[in-house]
Motif scaffolding. Structure first.
Motif, short mmCIF file in Angstrom:
data_model
loop_
_atom_site.label_atom_id
_atom_site.label_comp_id
_atom_site.label_asym_id
_atom_site.label_seq_id
_atom_site.Cartn_x
_atom_site.Cartn_y
_atom_site.Cartn_z
N LYS A 134 -0.81 -4.70 -7.63
CA LYS A 134 -0.43 -4.84 -6.22
C LYS A 134 1.07 -5.07 -6.08
O LYS A 134 1.72 -4.47 -5.22
N GLN A 135 1.62 -5.94 -6.92
CA GLN A 135 3.06 -6.21 -6.85
C GLN A 135 3.88 -4.97 -7.20
O GLN A 135 4.90 -4.69 -6.56
N ALA A 136 3.44 -4.23 -8.20
CA ALA A 136 4.15 -3.00 -8.58
C ALA A 136 4.07 -1.98 -7.45
O ALA A 136 5.05 -1.28 -7.17
N SER A 137 2.95 -1.90 -6.79
CA SER A 137 2.78 -0.97 -5.69
C SER A 137 3.69 -1.33 -4.52
O SER A 137 4.33 -0.46 -3.92
N VAL A 138 3.76 -2.61 -4.18
CA VAL A 138 4.63 -3.06 -3.09
C VAL A 138 6.09 -2.80 -3.43
O VAL A 138 6.87 -2.34 -2.59
N SER A 139 6.47 -3.08 -4.67
CA SER A 139 7.85 -2.85 -5.10
C SER A 139 8.21 -1.37 -5.02
O SER A 139 9.30 -1.00 -4.57
N SER A 140 7.30 -0.52 -5.44
CA SER A 140 7.52 0.92 -5.38
C SER A 140 7.66 1.40 -3.94
O SER A 140 8.52 2.22 -3.62
N ALA A 141 6.81 0.88 -3.05
CA ALA A 141 6.90 1.26 -1.64
C ALA A 141 8.22 0.81 -1.04
O ALA A 141 8.83 1.53 -0.24
N TYR A 142 8.70 -0.37 -1.43
CA TYR A 142 9.99 -0.86 -0.94
C TYR A 142 11.12 0.04 -1.41
O TYR A 142 12.02 0.37 -0.63
N GLN A 143 11.09 0.45 -2.68
CA GLN A 143 12.13 1.34 -3.21
C GLN A 143 12.13 2.67 -2.46
O GLN A 143 13.19 3.20 -2.13
N ARG A 144 10.94 3.22 -2.19
CA ARG A 144 10.87 4.48 -1.44
C ARG A 144 11.40 4.31 -0.03
O ARG A 144 12.09 5.18 0.49
N ALA A 145 11.10 3.18 0.61
CA ALA A 145 11.59 2.94 1.97
C ALA A 145 13.11 2.82 1.98
O ALA A 145 13.77 3.34 2.89
N GLN A 146 13.68 2.15 0.98
CA GLN A 146 15.13 2.02 0.90
C GLN A 146 15.77 3.39 0.71
O GLN A 146 16.80 3.70 1.32
N ALA A 147 15.18 4.22 -0.14
CA ALA A 147 15.73 5.55 -0.38
C ALA A 147 15.60 6.42 0.87
O ALA A 147 16.49 7.21 1.18
N ARG B 268 -8.30 -10.18 -12.66
CA ARG B 268 -7.55 -10.58 -11.46
C ARG B 268 -6.04 -10.51 -11.71
O ARG B 268 -5.27 -10.12 -10.82
N ALA B 269 -5.60 -10.88 -12.91
CA ALA B 269 -4.17 -10.82 -13.23
C ALA B 269 -3.67 -9.38 -13.21
O ALA B 269 -2.60 -9.09 -12.65
N PHE B 270 -4.43 -8.46 -13.79
CA PHE B 270 -4.03 -7.06 -13.77
C PHE B 270 -4.04 -6.51 -12.35
O PHE B 270 -3.15 -5.74 -11.97
N ALA B 271 -5.02 -6.88 -11.54
CA ALA B 271 -5.07 -6.41 -10.15
C ALA B 271 -3.86 -6.92 -9.37
O ALA B 271 -3.26 -6.17 -8.60
N GLU B 272 -3.49 -8.17 -9.56
CA GLU B 272 -2.33 -8.73 -8.86
C GLU B 272 -1.03 -8.06 -9.32
O GLU B 272 -0.16 -7.77 -8.50
N ALA B 273 -0.91 -7.80 -10.60
CA ALA B 273 0.29 -7.11 -11.12
C ALA B 273 0.38 -5.70 -10.53
O ALA B 273 1.48 -5.25 -10.17
#
Length: 140
Positions: free
Chosen positions: A26-39, A19-24
């Protein structure tokens, strides 16, 4: 009986780690999507942090209280003046903070990293314009 408890501990432990790896992830995926949206929106400077310091250009400019570089050009004299003053004011020997000193240093490095490619390009263009003049040294 002991093997039963040991098996339960292993199963529960693996669930927790899974569960900890799955949550990490998910957070990395959301952060990456945010960076792409900003760019994508053209807000590259606010969304992109330096890999070495993890500091954005806006954060670096706020720390040193200078204007962000416009078109790759910044007043480096002002940046260095603010850096020296803040760095000396936060000297740990005089009751300052090493943490603040390191943040100030990283801010200066971040601004320099942003400006450096433009300065190198300008120097190359100036050398091309003037022509190549090697420095000759005479033996005595």
């Amino acid at each position: 009986m002991a093997y039963r408890y040991l098996t339960q501990i292993v199963i529960v432990g693996s669930r927790v780690l899974g569960r900890a790896f799955a949550e990490a992830y998910k957070q990395a995926s959301v952060s990456s999507a945010y960076q792409r949206a900003q760019a994508k929106n053209g807000n590259v400077a606010a969304g992109r942090a330096s890999l070495s310091s993890g500091m954005t250009l806006d954060e670096a400019c706020k720390i040193l209280n200078v204007k962000p570089p416009q078109g790759g050009k910044a007043n480096m004299e002002e940046v260095m003046d603010r850096f020296k003053r803040l760095f000396d004011a936060n000297e740990p020997k005089n009751g300052g903070s090493f943490y603040l000193q390191s943040k100030i240093l990283r801010a200066r490095e971040r601004i320099e990293a942003e400006v450096r490619p433009h300065m190198e390009k300008a120097a190359q263009e100036a050398e091309i314009k003037e022509g190549w003049n090697p420095k000759l040294y005479k033996d005595r």
